[in-house]
Design a protein around this motif. Structure first.
Motif, PDB file in Angstrom:
ATOM      1  N   TYR A 171       0.806  -1.210   0.000  1.00  0.00           N
ATOM      2  CA  TYR A 171       0.000   0.000   0.000  1.00  0.00           C
ATOM      3  C   TYR A 171       0.849   1.275   0.000  1.00  0.00           C
ATOM      4  CZ  TYR A 171      -3.520  -3.440   1.336  1.00  0.00           C
ATOM      5  OH  TYR A 171      -4.331  -4.540   1.376  1.00  0.00           O
ATOM      6  N   LEU A 172       2.106   1.141   0.410  1.00  0.00           N
ATOM      7  CA  LEU A 172       3.023   2.287   0.385  1.00  0.00           C
ATOM      8  C   LEU A 172       3.974   2.229  -0.806  1.00  0.00           C
ATOM      9  CD1 LEU A 172       3.987   2.591   4.171  1.00  0.00           C
ATOM     10  CD2 LEU A 172       2.641   4.223   2.835  1.00  0.00           C
ATOM     11  N   ALA A 173       3.633   1.411  -1.817  1.00  0.00           N
ATOM     12  CA  ALA A 173       4.557   1.207  -2.936  1.00  0.00           C
ATOM     13  C   ALA A 173       4.954   2.522  -3.597  1.00  0.00           C
ATOM     14  CB  ALA A 173       3.920   0.262  -3.967  1.00  0.00           C
ATOM     15  N   GLY A 174       3.972   3.402  -3.850  1.00  0.00           N
ATOM     16  CA  GLY A 174       4.300   4.673  -4.483  1.00  0.00           C
ATOM     17  C   GLY A 174       5.183   5.544  -3.608  1.00  0.00           C
ATOM     18  N   THR A 175       4.874   5.623  -2.315  1.00  0.00           N
ATOM     19  CA  THR A 175       5.677   6.419  -1.381  1.00  0.00           C
ATOM     20  C   THR A 175       7.094   5.870  -1.263  1.00  0.00           C
ATOM     21  OG1 THR A 175       3.713   6.981  -0.095  1.00  0.00           O
ATOM     22  CG2 THR A 175       5.839   7.222   1.000  1.00  0.00           C
ATOM     23  N   LEU A 176       7.218   4.561  -1.112  1.00  0.00           N
ATOM     24  CA  LEU A 176       8.545   3.951  -0.981  1.00  0.00           C
ATOM     25  C   LEU A 176       9.354   4.114  -2.256  1.00  0.00           C
ATOM     26  CD1 LEU A 176       7.575   0.675   0.926  1.00  0.00           C
ATOM     27  CD2 LEU A 176       8.587   2.758   1.862  1.00  0.00           C
ATOM     28  N   GLY A 177       8.669   4.121  -3.403  1.00  0.00           N
ATOM     29  CA  GLY A 177       9.387   4.375  -4.654  1.00  0.00           C
ATOM     30  C   GLY A 177      10.024   5.752  -4.659  1.00  0.00           C
ATOM     31  N   ARG A 178       9.311   6.749  -4.126  1.00  0.00           N
ATOM     32  CA  ARG A 178       9.863   8.106  -4.083  1.00  0.00           C
ATOM     33  C   ARG A 178      10.966   8.241  -3.035  1.00  0.00           C
ATOM     34  NH1 ARG A 178       4.293   9.060  -4.601  1.00  0.00           N
ATOM     35  NH2 ARG A 178       4.036   9.502  -2.368  1.00  0.00           N
ATOM     36  N   SER A 224      11.115   7.865 -13.992  1.00  0.00           N
ATOM     37  CA  SER A 224       9.706   8.193 -14.119  1.00  0.00           C
ATOM     38  C   SER A 224       8.902   7.555 -12.990  1.00  0.00           C
ATOM     39  CB  SER A 224       9.179   7.698 -15.469  1.00  0.00           C
ATOM     40  OG  SER A 224       9.249   6.273 -15.511  1.00  0.00           O
ATOM     41  N   ASP A 225       7.629   7.938 -12.923  1.00  0.00           N
ATOM     42  CA  ASP A 225       6.760   7.346 -11.906  1.00  0.00           C
ATOM     43  C   ASP A 225       6.633   5.840 -12.100  1.00  0.00           C
ATOM     44  OD1 ASP A 225       6.381   9.839 -10.844  1.00  0.00           O
ATOM     45  OD2 ASP A 225       4.427  10.175 -11.805  1.00  0.00           O
ATOM     46  N   THR A 226       6.557   5.405 -13.356  1.00  0.00           N
ATOM     47  CA  THR A 226       6.454   3.972 -13.634  1.00  0.00           C
ATOM     48  C   THR A 226       7.712   3.242 -13.194  1.00  0.00           C
ATOM     49  OG1 THR A 226       4.977   4.371 -15.516  1.00  0.00           O
ATOM     50  CG2 THR A 226       6.103   2.233 -15.435  1.00  0.00           C
ATOM     51  N   THR A 227       8.886   3.848 -13.458  1.00  0.00           N
ATOM     52  CA  THR A 227      10.150   3.228 -13.047  1.00  0.00           C
ATOM     53  C   THR A 227      10.235   3.113 -11.533  1.00  0.00           C
ATOM     54  OG1 THR A 227      11.258   4.126 -15.005  1.00  0.00           O
ATOM     55  CG2 THR A 227      12.657   3.397 -13.178  1.00  0.00           C
ATOM     56  N   GLN A 228       9.823   4.163 -10.831  1.00  0.00           N
ATOM     57  CA  GLN A 228       9.820   4.121  -9.368  1.00  0.00           C
ATOM     58  C   GLN A 228       8.906   3.013  -8.858  1.00  0.00           C
ATOM     59  OE1 GLN A 228       8.649   8.020  -8.091  1.00  0.00           O
ATOM     60  NE2 GLN A 228      10.703   8.899  -8.313  1.00  0.00           N
ATOM     61  N   TYR A 276      -3.540  -0.279  -8.688  1.00  0.00           N
ATOM     62  CA  TYR A 276      -4.222  -0.268  -9.991  1.00  0.00           C
ATOM     63  C   TYR A 276      -5.207   0.890 -10.076  1.00  0.00           C
ATOM     64  CZ  TYR A 276      -7.285  -1.895 -13.775  1.00  0.00           C
ATOM     65  OH  TYR A 276      -8.028  -1.998 -14.927  1.00  0.00           O
ATOM     66  N   LEU A 277      -5.972   1.089  -9.015  1.00  0.00           N
ATOM     67  CA  LEU A 277      -6.964   2.159  -9.017  1.00  0.00           C
ATOM     68  C   LEU A 277      -6.315   3.532  -9.104  1.00  0.00           C
ATOM     69  CD1 LEU A 277      -9.457   0.854  -6.289  1.00  0.00           C
ATOM     70  CD2 LEU A 277      -9.825   0.925  -8.758  1.00  0.00           C
ATOM     71  N   SER A 278      -5.212   3.716  -8.396  1.00  0.00           N
ATOM     72  CA  SER A 278      -4.587   5.041  -8.356  1.00  0.00           C
ATOM     73  C   SER A 278      -3.716   5.316  -9.576  1.00  0.00           C
ATOM     74  CB  SER A 278      -3.761   5.196  -7.074  1.00  0.00           C
ATOM     75  OG  SER A 278      -2.735   4.226  -7.023  1.00  0.00           O
ATOM     76  N   ASP A 279      -2.917   4.336  -9.992  1.00  0.00           N
ATOM     77  CA  ASP A 279      -1.945   4.580 -11.065  1.00  0.00           C
ATOM     78  C   ASP A 279      -2.529   4.390 -12.457  1.00  0.00           C
ATOM     79  OD1 ASP A 279      -0.275   4.710  -8.838  1.00  0.00           O
ATOM     80  OD2 ASP A 279       1.437   3.999  -9.990  1.00  0.00           O
ATOM     81  N   GLU A 280      -3.436   3.450 -12.625  1.00  0.00           N
ATOM     82  CA  GLU A 280      -3.968   3.177 -13.957  1.00  0.00           C
ATOM     83  C   GLU A 280      -5.280   3.896 -14.217  1.00  0.00           C
ATOM     84  OE1 GLU A 280      -1.972   1.655 -15.878  1.00  0.00           O
ATOM     85  OE2 GLU A 280      -0.603   1.002 -14.286  1.00  0.00           O
ATOM     86  N   LEU A 281      -6.075   4.124 -13.176  1.00  0.00           N
ATOM     87  CA  LEU A 281      -7.390   4.750 -13.356  1.00  0.00           C
ATOM     88  C   LEU A 281      -7.483   6.123 -12.704  1.00  0.00           C
ATOM     89  CD1 LEU A 281      -9.667   1.620 -12.693  1.00  0.00           C
ATOM     90  CD2 LEU A 281      -8.658   2.397 -14.844  1.00  0.00           C
ATOM     91  N   ASP A 282      -6.323   6.650 -12.217  1.00  0.00           N
ATOM     92  CA  ASP A 282      -6.255   7.990 -11.616  1.00  0.00           C
ATOM     93  C   ASP A 282      -7.247   8.159 -10.461  1.00  0.00           C
ATOM     94  OD1 ASP A 282      -4.276   8.835 -13.409  1.00  0.00           O
ATOM     95  OD2 ASP A 282      -5.797   9.269 -14.925  1.00  0.00           O
ATOM     96  N   THR A 328       2.007  -4.922 -13.495  1.00  0.00           N
ATOM     97  CA  THR A 328       2.436  -3.555 -13.824  1.00  0.00           C
ATOM     98  C   THR A 328       3.251  -3.530 -15.112  1.00  0.00           C
ATOM     99  OG1 THR A 328       2.487  -2.953 -11.473  1.00  0.00           O
ATOM    100  CG2 THR A 328       3.707  -1.548 -12.983  1.00  0.00           C
ATOM    101  N   ALA A 329       4.174  -4.484 -15.257  1.00  0.00           N
ATOM    102  CA  ALA A 329       5.003  -4.540 -16.467  1.00  0.00           C
ATOM    103  C   ALA A 329       4.160  -4.853 -17.705  1.00  0.00           C
ATOM    104  CB  ALA A 329       6.099  -5.587 -16.294  1.00  0.00           C
TER     105      ALA A 329
END
Length: 516
Positions: free
Chosen positions: A77-84, A91-95, A328-334, A452-453
């Motif tokens: 659930y923290l995947a986006g935060t931990l990527g940053r 890019s965001d996708t790479t992170q 999926y909901l946040s990154d693919e469907l905004d 994701t890939a």
């Protein structure tokens, strides 16, 4: 009430019918041989469970499982935060891919953990190993919360993250197999599905707690606060949870099935002639961890392969819904991260309320019907569910996730009772730990990364549905090949009942030794 054939601990299916003339010539020899192959159960052989002890065992095992999935849920659930925080360049996708790759790293060492802790649990007992895995898991998770970010120490930051993820994965390799074995061996035969469902209730509770904590912190601190320090709080919360789990587990006795096996001086009846010969040839080495692993792969490879297939299908569907869906909901469907997590929490709370009923149904109707219903549900409903989710809106997204959740609960409420019953008592922990973690490594932790890939490569938002359907199809085949084990004694263990009256009735029902 199980029949005499069902509760006999030795196998009769492969016994050959003796030559009548030989029986006439040597009647005493054949009677003695028959008694050795099919010994009658004595009342003292049958385990009468203590309801209070069963519930304590279930509580301790389920809490450990809840903590395991709390840890893994936090990371997902923290995947986006931990990527940053740990992978700031690109890019965001790479992170996101880097973060999910680190998520998958923990699964690479799970088979190694299973090969170490599983045979150890068969040798020294389930209780000690489960306490050890809890200590290592709490240590690894808490340590992640103390790592400085990339901005502070550069390359060492993601490296330390990977090290502690590896520790998490290694300890988890001995957790699920041991916890499922622990509950299965404590529970009475007729209620193994019900009590086993509490293990996966722990899974849902751990995920729900992680999602609620991450959601609350995100609302309170915002993205900047989460990136600065808020992400650390959920990881550090694992320390007190771990201490509670260790305390509960150390207060328990080992399982009745293991203690009976430990006290027995007779080798379990399921050992084959080839296994006996192999043990004599390898000598003392066969008793070590390497020898036990060799025996598992040599003598129990068929149920091991079936276990890998079942767990693979189950893990893909589980991780797709409970770990990947918010991303999926946040990154693919905004979709709003907070909004997506709240819908997932609502779905999980509903599943928590009904999962024990799925366990009860598996006790009444059998493991196979419930598992097949779940697999067919994913096969038929995944595409319609994702079509609904892609529509957006609270009702559409909730409806799609509920369709997937109802299919998943059939698997969650049944699998923890079905898997331990596939293996005999003397190798149950080791076999289940190896099979479960090999499959989880290949198909479970890689699910968010692969999806994701594939979405990035194909540009299709329906990839998760197709991936889930493929896994469910493999699961349908696996379920059709498994044996029904509901309301029957565990292989290699005597019957386990709830009352003295049941035990006496089973002992009386044993057929007398046939006379030739």
């Amino acid at each position: 009430m199980p029949s005499g054939k069902e509760v006999t601990t030795s196998s009769s299916e492969n016994a050959q019918v003796p030559d009548p003339s030989a029986v006439q010539r040597h009647p005493n020899l054949f009677r003695a041989n028959r008694r050795r192959q099919h010994p009658r159960l004595r009342r003292s052989d049958i385990t009468v469970t203590d309801e209070a002890a069963v519930r304590r065992a279930v509580k301790a095992a389920a809490l450990g499982n809840a903590m395991e999935w709390f840890d893994f849920g936090i990371y997902a659930y923290l995947a986006g935060t931990l990527g940053r925080v740990f992978f700031p360049s690109g890019s965001d996708t790479t992170q996101l891919l880097s973060s999910f790759a680190t998520f998958a790293v923990a699964f690479l060492v799970r088979p190694l953990g299973g090969m170490v802790f599983g045979p150890m649990g068969d040798r020294i007992g389930r209780k000690k190993v489960l306490a050890l895995t809890m200590i290592l898991m709490a240590t690894g998770t808490s340590a992640i919360g103390l790592i400085p970010g990339y901005a502070a120490i550069g390359f060492w930051s993601p490296l330390l993250l990977i090290v502690f993820r590896l520790l998490q994965g290694f300890s988890t390799g001995g957790e699920y197999g041991g916890a499922a074995t622990f509950i299965a061996e404590y529970a009475p035969d007729k209620r193994r599905g019900y009590f086993g469902s509490f293990l996966e209730l722990g899974t849902l509770a751990g995920y729900a707690a992680a999602a609620l904590l991450v959601t609350g912190l995100t609302v309170w601190l915002g993205d900047d606060g989460m990136d600065a320090w808020g992400w650390r709080v959920p990881f550090l919360a694992a320390a007190p949870l771990g201490l509670i789990g260790i305390y509960l587990r150390m207060r328990l006795d080992d399982t009745p099935a293991y203690l009976k096996l430990e006290d027995s001086t007779v080798r379990p009846a399921e050992a084959t002639d080839a296994e006996e010969t192999g043990a004599e040839e390898t000598g003392a080495e066969e008793t070590g961890a390497r020898g036990e692993l060799a025996r598992i792969f040599r003598s129990h490879w068929r149920p091991l392969v079936l276990c890998v297939a079942l767990v693979g299908a189950y893990n893909v569907t589980d991780y797709m819904l409970l770990s990947y869906m918010p991303t999926y909901l946040s990154d693919e469907l905004d979709y709003s991260v907070t909004h997506g997590l709240l819908i997932l929490v609502g779905t999980m709370v509903l599943l928590i309320l009904i999962i024990n009923q799925a366990g009860r149904l598996s006790d009444r109707f059998g493991r196979k019907p419930l598992l097949m219903a779940g697999m067919l549900g994913f096969l038929a409903l995944s595409a319609p569910a994702f079509v609904l989710v892609r529509q957006g809106g609270l009702l559409a997204v909730s409806g799609g996730m509920l369709m997937l959740g109802l299919s998943l609960v059939c698997l969650l409420g049944t699998m923890s009772a079905a898997l331990p019953a596939m293996f005999p008592t003397d190798v149950r922990y080791g076999s289940l730990a190896v099979g479960y973690n090999l499959s989880a490594s290949l198909f479970g932790g890689t699910t968010p990364l692969v999806i994701t890939a594939l979405i990035d490569a194909t540009g299709s938002d329906m990839v998760p549905a197709y991936y889930t359907m493929a896994a469910a199809l493999a699961g349908v085949v696996a379920v059709s090949l498994m044996k029904e084990t509901a309301r029957r004694p565990l292989e290699g263990s005597p019957p386990s009942v709830q009352t003295e009256e049941e035990a006496a009735a089973i002992a009386r029902a044993q057929a007398p030794t046939p006379k030739f």
